[in-house]
Design a protein around this motif. Structure first.
Motif, PDB file in Angstrom:
ATOM      1  N   ASP A 194       0.850  -1.188   0.000  1.00 58.74           N
ATOM      2  CA  ASP A 194       0.000   0.000   0.000  1.00 58.74           C
ATOM      3  C   ASP A 194       0.890   1.243   0.000  1.00 58.74           C
ATOM      4  O   ASP A 194       1.590   1.509   0.983  1.00 58.74           O
ATOM      5  N   PRO A 195       0.883   2.025  -1.089  1.00 62.85           N
ATOM      6  CA  PRO A 195       1.789   3.180  -1.178  1.00 62.85           C
ATOM      7  C   PRO A 195       1.434   4.322  -0.239  1.00 62.85           C
ATOM      8  O   PRO A 195       2.292   5.119   0.129  1.00 62.85           O
ATOM      9  N   SER A 196       0.173   4.407   0.166  1.00 61.04           N
ATOM     10  CA  SER A 196      -0.273   5.576   0.932  1.00 61.04           C
ATOM     11  C   SER A 196       0.459   5.726   2.257  1.00 61.04           C
ATOM     12  O   SER A 196       0.704   6.840   2.721  1.00 61.04           O
ATOM     13  N   LYS A 222      -5.037   2.912  -2.000  1.00 61.40           N
ATOM     14  CA  LYS A 222      -5.563   3.910  -1.058  1.00 61.40           C
ATOM     15  C   LYS A 222      -4.667   5.134  -1.147  1.00 61.40           C
ATOM     16  O   LYS A 222      -3.451   5.001  -1.314  1.00 61.40           O
ATOM     17  N   ASP A 223      -5.260   6.299  -1.041  1.00 66.15           N
ATOM     18  CA  ASP A 223      -4.483   7.527  -1.145  1.00 66.15           C
ATOM     19  C   ASP A 223      -4.383   8.200   0.221  1.00 66.15           C
ATOM     20  O   ASP A 223      -5.185   7.926   1.126  1.00 66.15           O
ATOM     21  N   ILE A 224      -3.396   9.072   0.345  1.00 62.71           N
ATOM     22  CA  ILE A 224      -3.197   9.870   1.561  1.00 62.71           C
ATOM     23  C   ILE A 224      -2.913  11.310   1.148  1.00 62.71           C
ATOM     24  O   ILE A 224      -2.146  11.556   0.218  1.00 62.71           O
ATOM     25  N   TYR A 243      -1.874  15.724  10.752  1.00 65.72           N
ATOM     26  CA  TYR A 243      -1.365  16.401   9.552  1.00 65.72           C
ATOM     27  C   TYR A 243      -1.657  15.663   8.245  1.00 65.72           C
ATOM     28  O   TYR A 243      -1.230  16.095   7.178  1.00 65.72           O
ATOM     29  N   MET A 244      -2.398  14.561   8.314  1.00 66.53           N
ATOM     30  CA  MET A 244      -2.733  13.854   7.079  1.00 66.53           C
ATOM     31  C   MET A 244      -4.114  13.244   7.216  1.00 66.53           C
ATOM     32  O   MET A 244      -4.660  13.122   8.306  1.00 66.53           O
ATOM     33  N   SER A 245      -4.667  12.779   6.066  1.00 67.86           N
ATOM     34  CA  SER A 245      -5.920  12.036   6.114  1.00 67.86           C
ATOM     35  C   SER A 245      -6.011  11.101   4.914  1.00 67.86           C
ATOM     36  O   SER A 245      -5.515  11.426   3.825  1.00 67.86           O
ATOM     37  N   LEU A 251      -7.356  11.662  -5.097  1.00 70.05           N
ATOM     38  CA  LEU A 251      -7.660  12.852  -4.298  1.00 70.05           C
ATOM     39  C   LEU A 251      -6.589  13.141  -3.253  1.00 70.05           C
ATOM     40  O   LEU A 251      -6.751  14.030  -2.430  1.00 70.05           O
ATOM     41  N   GLY A 252      -5.501  12.382  -3.313  1.00 69.63           N
ATOM     42  CA  GLY A 252      -4.399  12.575  -2.374  1.00 69.63           C
ATOM     43  C   GLY A 252      -3.089  12.801  -3.100  1.00 69.63           C
ATOM     44  O   GLY A 252      -3.068  13.344  -4.210  1.00 69.63           O
ATOM     45  N   ASP A 253      -2.000  12.350  -2.507  1.00 71.22           N
ATOM     46  CA  ASP A 253      -0.667  12.678  -3.002  1.00 71.22           C
ATOM     47  C   ASP A 253       0.057  11.547  -3.728  1.00 71.22           C
ATOM     48  O   ASP A 253       1.177  11.730  -4.191  1.00 71.22           O
ATOM     49  N   VAL A 254      -0.545  10.360  -3.822  1.00 70.32           N
ATOM     50  CA  VAL A 254       0.094   9.268  -4.552  1.00 70.32           C
ATOM     51  C   VAL A 254       0.045   9.555  -6.050  1.00 70.32           C
ATOM     52  O   VAL A 254      -0.991   9.958  -6.582  1.00 70.32           O
ATOM     53  N   ASP A 255       1.160   9.334  -6.733  1.00 70.53           N
ATOM     54  CA  ASP A 255       1.204   9.420  -8.194  1.00 70.53           C
ATOM     55  C   ASP A 255       0.850   8.034  -8.728  1.00 70.53           C
ATOM     56  O   ASP A 255       1.707   7.147  -8.845  1.00 70.53           O
ATOM     57  N   TRP A 256      -0.410   7.843  -9.057  1.00 71.44           N
ATOM     58  CA  TRP A 256      -0.886   6.510  -9.407  1.00 71.44           C
ATOM     59  C   TRP A 256      -0.344   6.027 -10.745  1.00 71.44           C
ATOM     60  O   TRP A 256      -0.179   4.807 -10.959  1.00 71.44           O
ATOM     61  N   GLY A 257      -0.065   6.933 -11.660  1.00 69.56           N
ATOM     62  CA  GLY A 257       0.539   6.521 -12.925  1.00 69.56           C
ATOM     63  C   GLY A 257       1.905   5.884 -12.705  1.00 69.56           C
ATOM     64  O   GLY A 257       2.205   4.822 -13.251  1.00 69.56           O
ATOM     65  N   LYS A 258       2.726   6.529 -11.898  1.00 67.16           N
ATOM     66  CA  LYS A 258       4.059   5.980 -11.602  1.00 67.16           C
ATOM     67  C   LYS A 258       3.963   4.665 -10.826  1.00 67.16           C
ATOM     68  O   LYS A 258       4.746   3.737 -11.044  1.00 67.16           O
TER      69      LYS A 258
END
Length: 304
Positions: A194-196, A222-224, A243-245, A251-258
């Motif tokens: 899980d990258p998030s 899952k994104d964060i 500081y995160m959710s 809708l978060g900070d993961v670069d899903w393409g990469k």
């Protein structure tokens, strides 16, 4: 790659309703929540869409036949407890239930269980590794016997004061994974990646995919979202939820393409499941269903 979702977010639906929804929306699989019956101690836990205590041969056959009719596979039997709980009674309950799921997963031909290692949250990594060896060698031996892979998610299980200071899952970093896999060098012991969780820990979530390519048995989407202004205010030593959710993919900070690109680089063609934990989409069952549909729509850019 086969796209599905983690069933725990649809906690009020029955197993059949979960599979029906997955089929209607074109999902290929579901990671099915298999907690023991009882009261949940935290969010997204305690959900029982398959009750291991009721799994006789007839029930197992019914479950697999129902999935076959709906053209939906079970990616894994999922149970995420603290198997290193300092309360030895709670620890044993968790261990016994994981063992039940391993045996059931083998009999049903699923051959995968997704879970946590657990952690004694006020002990050091070294102390926890010693405990890990004692607890997990017999579990993985049973997995080998039943030809069932065990995939450990890399969530630190550290969100607020209840899990402070060390969290409730040891398997959080590549450095710790190397030690764990050296202690239990089994082809049936690996990762639910899980990258998030790397995002809020300020870690590279792409590089480990290449190093641990043979250990990735299952994947979460899952994104964060990290809020820089909040992080600047409280610092990385604060409770992470300060500081995160968690957010829906995209809708978060993961670069899903990469991320998906790296998975294709290593030839991963297994199960990938949306894990929905976004509070902005939890006001009703319909909102939760929409969040799953929206997430599938976004990830279908990369996974068909």
């Amino acid at each position: 790659m086969k796209m599905g979702f983690v069933s725990a977010i649809l906690q009020d639906l029955s197993f059949e309703e979960i599979i029906d929804f997955a089929s209607e929306q074109g999902f290929e699989c579901v990671e099915v929540a298999c907690w023991p019956k009882g009261k949940a101690e935290r969010r997204y836990a305690g959900v029982t869409h398959i009750n291991a205590d009721e799994l006789d041969d007839a029930k197992m056959a019914y479950i697999m036949d129902y999935c076959k009719k709906k053209n939906v596979k079970i990616s894994s039997l999922a149970f995420y407890p603290n198997t290193l709980d300092p309360d030895l009674e709670k620890r044993q309950v968790a261990i016994d239930h994981i063992k039940k799921l391993i045996v059931a997963s083998g009999k049903m031909g699923i051959n995968l269980v997704t879970t946590f290692i657990g952690r004694i949250q006020d002990k050091t990594v070294e102390e926890n590794l010693a405990e890990f060896g004692k607890v997990w060698k017999p579990i993985i031996a049973l997995a080998e016997e039943n030809k069932v892979k065990v995939a450990i998610e890399n969530c630190p299980m550290l969100f607020g004061p209840d899990q402070w200071p060390g969290g409730q899952n040891l398997a959080t970093t590549p450095a710790i994974w190397r030690k764990m896999f050296a202690m239990i060098p089994s082809d049936y012991f690996g990762l639910n990646y899980d990258p998030s969780h790397f995002v809020w820990q300020q870690m590279d979530y792409i590089k480990p995919i290449y190093e641990f390519k043979d250990k990735i048995f299952h994947v979460h989407y899952k994104d964060i979202k990290v809020y820089p202004d909040k992080l600047n205010d409280v610092g990385i030593m604060a409770y992470p939820l300060d500081y995160m959710s968690p957010k829906l993919p995209g809708l978060g900070d993961v670069d899903w393409g990469k991320y998906v690109s790296a998975l294709t680089d290593i030839g991963y063609n297994g199960y990938t499941c949306l894990e929905i934990e976004d509070r902005a989409f939890e006001s009703s069952l319909e909102d939760v269903k929409k969040s799953i549909i929206l997430s599938k729509r976004y990830m279908s850019q990369f996974v068909i």
